[in-house]
Scaffold this motif. Structure first.
Motif, PDB file in Angstrom:
ATOM      1  N   ALA A  92     -27.970  61.233  53.757  1.00  0.00           N
ATOM      2  CA  ALA A  92     -26.907  62.149  53.333  1.00  0.00           C
ATOM      3  C   ALA A  92     -26.885  63.395  54.211  1.00  0.00           C
ATOM      4  CB  ALA A  92     -27.105  62.536  51.868  1.00  0.00           C
ATOM      5  N   GLY A  93     -28.058  63.831  54.698  1.00  0.00           N
ATOM      6  CA  GLY A  93     -28.115  65.017  55.541  1.00  0.00           C
ATOM      7  C   GLY A  93     -27.417  64.817  56.865  1.00  0.00           C
ATOM      8  N   LYS A  94     -27.676  63.689  57.526  1.00  0.00           N
ATOM      9  CA  LYS A  94     -27.000  63.451  58.808  1.00  0.00           C
ATOM     10  C   LYS A  94     -25.512  63.155  58.601  1.00  0.00           C
ATOM     11  CE  LYS A  94     -27.546  58.459  59.623  1.00  0.00           C
ATOM     12  NZ  LYS A  94     -26.130  58.166  59.886  1.00  0.00           N
ATOM     13  N   LYS A  95     -25.182  62.668  57.419  1.00  0.00           N
ATOM     14  CA  LYS A  95     -23.789  62.352  57.121  1.00  0.00           C
ATOM     15  C   LYS A  95     -22.976  63.611  56.805  1.00  0.00           C
ATOM     16  CE  LYS A  95     -21.209  59.073  54.234  1.00  0.00           C
ATOM     17  NZ  LYS A  95     -21.347  58.092  53.135  1.00  0.00           N
ATOM     18  N   VAL A 120     -29.311  59.734  40.316  1.00  0.00           N
ATOM     19  CA  VAL A 120     -27.877  60.026  40.406  1.00  0.00           C
ATOM     20  C   VAL A 120     -27.425  60.037  41.863  1.00  0.00           C
ATOM     21  CG1 VAL A 120     -26.105  61.782  39.982  1.00  0.00           C
ATOM     22  CG2 VAL A 120     -27.843  61.320  38.238  1.00  0.00           C
ATOM     23  N   ILE A 121     -28.174  60.734  42.712  1.00  0.00           N
ATOM     24  CA  ILE A 121     -27.790  60.854  44.123  1.00  0.00           C
ATOM     25  C   ILE A 121     -27.796  59.493  44.806  1.00  0.00           C
ATOM     26  CG2 ILE A 121     -28.496  61.774  46.363  1.00  0.00           C
ATOM     27  CD1 ILE A 121     -27.241  63.864  44.598  1.00  0.00           C
ATOM     28  N   ALA A 122     -28.783  58.649  44.497  1.00  0.00           N
ATOM     29  CA  ALA A 122     -28.861  57.328  45.127  1.00  0.00           C
ATOM     30  C   ALA A 122     -27.639  56.484  44.799  1.00  0.00           C
ATOM     31  CB  ALA A 122     -30.139  56.615  44.675  1.00  0.00           C
ATOM     32  N   VAL A 123     -27.229  56.480  43.541  1.00  0.00           N
ATOM     33  CA  VAL A 123     -26.034  55.713  43.154  1.00  0.00           C
ATOM     34  C   VAL A 123     -24.792  56.282  43.840  1.00  0.00           C
ATOM     35  CG1 VAL A 123     -24.491  55.180  41.219  1.00  0.00           C
ATOM     36  CG2 VAL A 123     -26.960  54.900  40.967  1.00  0.00           C
ATOM     37  N   ASP A 124     -24.707  57.601  43.916  1.00  0.00           N
ATOM     38  CA  ASP A 124     -23.557  58.232  44.557  1.00  0.00           C
ATOM     39  C   ASP A 124     -23.483  57.873  46.030  1.00  0.00           C
ATOM     40  OD1 ASP A 124     -21.440  60.384  43.824  1.00  0.00           O
ATOM     41  OD2 ASP A 124     -22.219  61.044  45.775  1.00  0.00           O
ATOM     42  N   MET A 125     -24.628  57.796  46.704  1.00  0.00           N
ATOM     43  CA  MET A 125     -24.642  57.422  48.115  1.00  0.00           C
ATOM     44  C   MET A 125     -24.212  55.976  48.299  1.00  0.00           C
ATOM     45  SD  MET A 125     -28.145  59.226  49.522  1.00  0.00           S
ATOM     46  CE  MET A 125     -27.981  58.412  51.114  1.00  0.00           C
ATOM     47  N   VAL A 126     -24.705  55.095  47.441  1.00  0.00           N
ATOM     48  CA  VAL A 126     -24.347  53.683  47.540  1.00  0.00           C
ATOM     49  C   VAL A 126     -22.842  53.497  47.353  1.00  0.00           C
ATOM     50  CG1 VAL A 126     -24.608  51.435  46.407  1.00  0.00           C
ATOM     51  CG2 VAL A 126     -26.620  52.850  46.856  1.00  0.00           C
ATOM     52  N   ARG A 127     -22.241  54.353  46.567  1.00  0.00           N
ATOM     53  CA  ARG A 127     -20.798  54.264  46.328  1.00  0.00           C
ATOM     54  C   ARG A 127     -19.966  54.760  47.515  1.00  0.00           C
ATOM     55  NH1 ARG A 127     -20.495  56.368  40.019  1.00  0.00           N
ATOM     56  NH2 ARG A 127     -20.438  54.283  39.071  1.00  0.00           N
ATOM     57  N   GLY A 128     -20.621  55.295  48.533  1.00  0.00           N
ATOM     58  CA  GLY A 128     -19.895  55.667  49.743  1.00  0.00           C
ATOM     59  C   GLY A 128     -19.382  57.081  49.783  1.00  0.00           C
ATOM     60  N   ARG A 169     -17.353  57.456  38.284  1.00  0.00           N
ATOM     61  CA  ARG A 169     -16.420  56.653  39.060  1.00  0.00           C
ATOM     62  C   ARG A 169     -16.780  56.763  40.531  1.00  0.00           C
ATOM     63  NH1 ARG A 169     -10.653  58.906  37.695  1.00  0.00           N
ATOM     64  NH2 ARG A 169     -11.790  60.828  38.128  1.00  0.00           N
ATOM     65  N   ARG A 170     -16.377  55.759  41.288  1.00  0.00           N
ATOM     66  CA  ARG A 170     -16.600  55.803  42.733  1.00  0.00           C
ATOM     67  C   ARG A 170     -15.890  57.022  43.305  1.00  0.00           C
ATOM     68  NH1 ARG A 170     -17.733  51.926  46.767  1.00  0.00           N
ATOM     69  NH2 ARG A 170     -16.971  52.538  48.814  1.00  0.00           N
ATOM     70  N   PRO A 171     -16.570  57.834  44.128  1.00  0.00           N
ATOM     71  CA  PRO A 171     -15.916  58.996  44.727  1.00  0.00           C
ATOM     72  C   PRO A 171     -14.660  58.590  45.484  1.00  0.00           C
ATOM     73  CG  PRO A 171     -18.270  59.028  45.190  1.00  0.00           C
ATOM     74  CD  PRO A 171     -17.956  57.684  44.596  1.00  0.00           C
ATOM     75  N   PRO A 172     -13.521  59.203  45.187  1.00  0.00           N
ATOM     76  CA  PRO A 172     -12.276  58.832  45.877  1.00  0.00           C
ATOM     77  C   PRO A 172     -12.315  59.261  47.329  1.00  0.00           C
ATOM     78  CG  PRO A 172     -11.929  60.761  44.487  1.00  0.00           C
ATOM     79  CD  PRO A 172     -13.322  60.289  44.215  1.00  0.00           C
ATOM     80  N   LEU A 173     -12.402  58.301  48.218  1.00  0.00           N
ATOM     81  CA  LEU A 173     -12.514  58.619  49.645  1.00  0.00           C
ATOM     82  C   LEU A 173     -11.292  59.379  50.143  1.00  0.00           C
ATOM     83  CD1 LEU A 173     -14.043  55.322  51.075  1.00  0.00           C
ATOM     84  CD2 LEU A 173     -15.214  57.358  50.253  1.00  0.00           C
ATOM     85  N   PHE A 231     -22.978  53.508  52.764  1.00  0.00           N
ATOM     86  CA  PHE A 231     -24.435  53.457  52.753  1.00  0.00           C
ATOM     87  C   PHE A 231     -24.956  52.172  53.384  1.00  0.00           C
ATOM     88  CE2 PHE A 231     -28.564  52.658  50.749  1.00  0.00           C
ATOM     89  CZ  PHE A 231     -29.193  53.876  51.010  1.00  0.00           C
ATOM     90  N   GLU A 232     -24.238  51.072  53.122  1.00  0.00           N
ATOM     91  CA  GLU A 232     -24.674  49.795  53.713  1.00  0.00           C
ATOM     92  C   GLU A 232     -24.621  49.856  55.225  1.00  0.00           C
ATOM     93  OE1 GLU A 232     -22.549  50.212  51.293  1.00  0.00           O
ATOM     94  OE2 GLU A 232     -23.289  49.090  49.559  1.00  0.00           O
ATOM     95  N   GLU A 233     -23.555  50.454  55.766  1.00  0.00           N
ATOM     96  CA  GLU A 233     -23.441  50.554  57.223  1.00  0.00           C
ATOM     97  C   GLU A 233     -24.490  51.527  57.782  1.00  0.00           C
ATOM     98  OE1 GLU A 233     -19.449  51.848  57.620  1.00  0.00           O
ATOM     99  OE2 GLU A 233     -18.603  49.834  57.704  1.00  0.00           O
ATOM    100  N   ALA A 234     -24.735  52.592  57.033  1.00  0.00           N
ATOM    101  CA  ALA A 234     -25.634  53.621  57.532  1.00  0.00           C
ATOM    102  C   ALA A 234     -27.070  53.130  57.624  1.00  0.00           C
ATOM    103  CB  ALA A 234     -25.578  54.853  56.622  1.00  0.00           C
TER     104      ALA A 234
END
Length: 494
Positions: A85-88, A377-385, A470-474, A489-492
């Motif tokens: 998340a830091g580099k992102k 919480v943060i891990a799930v949020d990251m996985v959601r993109g 909910r998934r964060p709205p991109l 997250f999968e790509e990262a």
């Protein structure tokens, strides 16, 4: 922002605070995370962790080594994953957390994180002052006293302030080269410590129960990687987005795992031969007593230097966290405020408190629960993109993109609170049988007695946020630049 290109140079004061680092100013390699976490864990605090496994968990040396590998390497792999998340987003961990919890909702996790950092700094500072006192006694024959104790605390704090105050670039440079120097010193000292072991006692030590192994892994994870999980992004924020996240995970896991496995295993080995280390009020003196007199000076220098490597990282992160809380001071002054509290804590541990390990273990047990809930919480949020909006992160007003409902992202905040309640239900924090600080209603259950309250918190937080959030709205955040690197997250993590 034009002057910010001068923020991150070795030997100059980093003037950037918590604002995201633009892509044009990102540089470095994933190996920086290896040196960062190697430096953070080369201190002697790994020895008492290993001592605890044998003295209080009843494990033999082979079980202790297994626990050291699983607990330290596994927990720092998680640190590496969260640092993506830091580099992102280019910002410190708790600043990025605003996007998840809301501008006001983020205050709770940020306050807990700051308390954790100050607590770790106090423990590290206390241990380093013991090392310096022992060094002065060995070289000059000076006996410990109140004035000398205060002076030793101030010397260590001044060294910490000098490094942390300069900031990120200086820290990264020192981490690499100081790790080599103090790493070699520590290896020499460890070789002599191994020679003092009563191997007959070690090899005859019976194996502990499987529950002790499970509890030991939980204890080591809580005392190592879990305590740093909310700081990983602080050191990855200057890295280019194009670096694969998997490299950060591997660099973090092995960077911390190598010194921790060696030190925890050695602490277990020493305690299996002589349990004095686990009950000593002064761990530095207890280890020093095991060495030949001529080894005392290099040992104490290695002890002091290793603790400094850990402390300056914690202090740097604490300064960033303090600014995220809303303290309106430059980053360097936030570090100054932090070291004042560190000094006061050191006075308490060295001149007032009678027990070192009791408060240490209790502190780890309690703070691991809310930190673990944040991780879930943060891990799930990251996985959601999750995508991060730099302007939204810094806008704390009602017009912020991350204001949500009254400043709270209710699904995240409720999941965090529910996870804390669940984790504490299975948690018991005590310095002894007659000094119980806290005991949850299910603290005597199998999960509770095996110290897994922190794991309950992670699982509960992740599951609750998965259901409530909910998934964060991109589309609500700036569109990602394809040239900037992976967006999911999968790509990262490929």
């Amino acid at each position: 922002m034009a002057a910010s290109t001068k923020n991150d140079r070795v030997g100059t004061v980093e003037t950037r605070g918590i604002e995201p680092v633009p892509d044009s100013e990102r540089r470095g390699h994933a190996s920086q995370m290896f040196w960062t976490w190697f430096a953070a864990n080369i201190s002697l605090l790994g020895l008492p962790l290993g001592a605890t496994l044998v003295a209080f968990r009843g494990l033999n040396i082979w079980q202790a080594v297994l626990v050291a590998v699983a607990g330290s390497v596994g927990s720092f792999a998680l640190v590496g994953a969260l640092s993506i998340a830091g580099k992102k987003g280019g910002a410190p961990a708790l600043t990025l957390s605003r996007a998840v919890f809301g501008q006001r909702g983020n205050h709770g996790p940020t306050l807990v994180t700051w308390l954790s950092r100050v607590g770790w700094e106090t423990i590290t500072t206390t241990t380093a002052a013991y090392a310096l006192l022992a060094l002065l006694n060995t070289v000059f024959g000076v006996e410990r006293g109140t004035v000398l104790t205060l002076l030793c605390l101030l010397v260590f704090i001044a060294c910490t302030l000098m490094i942390s105050g300069l900031g990120h670039a200086t820290i990264m440079w020192i981490n690499k080269w100081a790790t080599v120097v103090f790493g070699i010193l520590n290896l020499v000292v460890m070789g002599f410590l191994v020679a003092t072991v009563d191997w007959s006692k070690v090899l005859d030590h019976p194996a502990g129960p499987a529950s002790g192994v499970i509890a030991g892994i939980g204890f080591i994870a809580a005392g190592t990687g879990i305590g740093w999980a909310n700081a990983g992004a602080d050191y990855a924020r200057y890295l280019p987005q194009s670096i694969p996240g998997g490299r950060l995970v591997r660099a973090s896991a092995f960077g911390a795992g190598i010194p921790l496995v060696l030190l925890i295993s050695l602490g277990s080995l020493l305690t299996a031969g002589d349990p004095a280390l686990a009950t000593s009020a002064d761990p530095v003196a207890a280890i020093n007593a095991l060495l030949p007199s001529w080894m005392a000076v290099p040992y104490l220098i290695a002890a002091f230097g290793g603790l400094l490597m850990s402390n300056h990282l914690s202090t740097y992160s604490a300064g960033l966290t303090m600014i995220t809380l809303g303290i309106r001071v430059p980053r360097a002054w936030a570090v100054v405020l932090d070291v004042i509290l560190m000094f006061l804590g050191g006075i308490y541990f060295m001149l007032i408190a009678d027990d070192f390990y009791g408060p240490f273990s209790t502190f780890l047990t309690l703070l691991a629960v809310p930190i673990s809930a944040w991780i879930g919480v943060i891990a799930v949020d990251m996985v959601r993109g999750r995508q991060y909006d730099p302007a939204g992160l810094m806008d704390t007003g009602r017009g912020s993109r991350y204001w949500y409902t009254g400043g709270f992202n209710l699904p995240a905040v409720l999941a965090w609170l529910a996870a804390i309640a669940a984790g504490l239900t299975f948690t018991k924090a005590a310095t002894g049988a007659d000094d119980v600080w806290f005991a949850g209603p299910l603290a005597d259950s199998w999960l509770g007695t095996n110290g897994l309250g922190w794991l309950i918190a992670i699982v509960t937080a992740g599951a609750a946020y998965l259901l409530l959030g909910r998934r964060p709205p991109l589309s609500a955040d700036p569109a990602p630049d394809p040239a900037a690197g992976p967006t999911t997250f999968e790509e990262a993590t490929r």
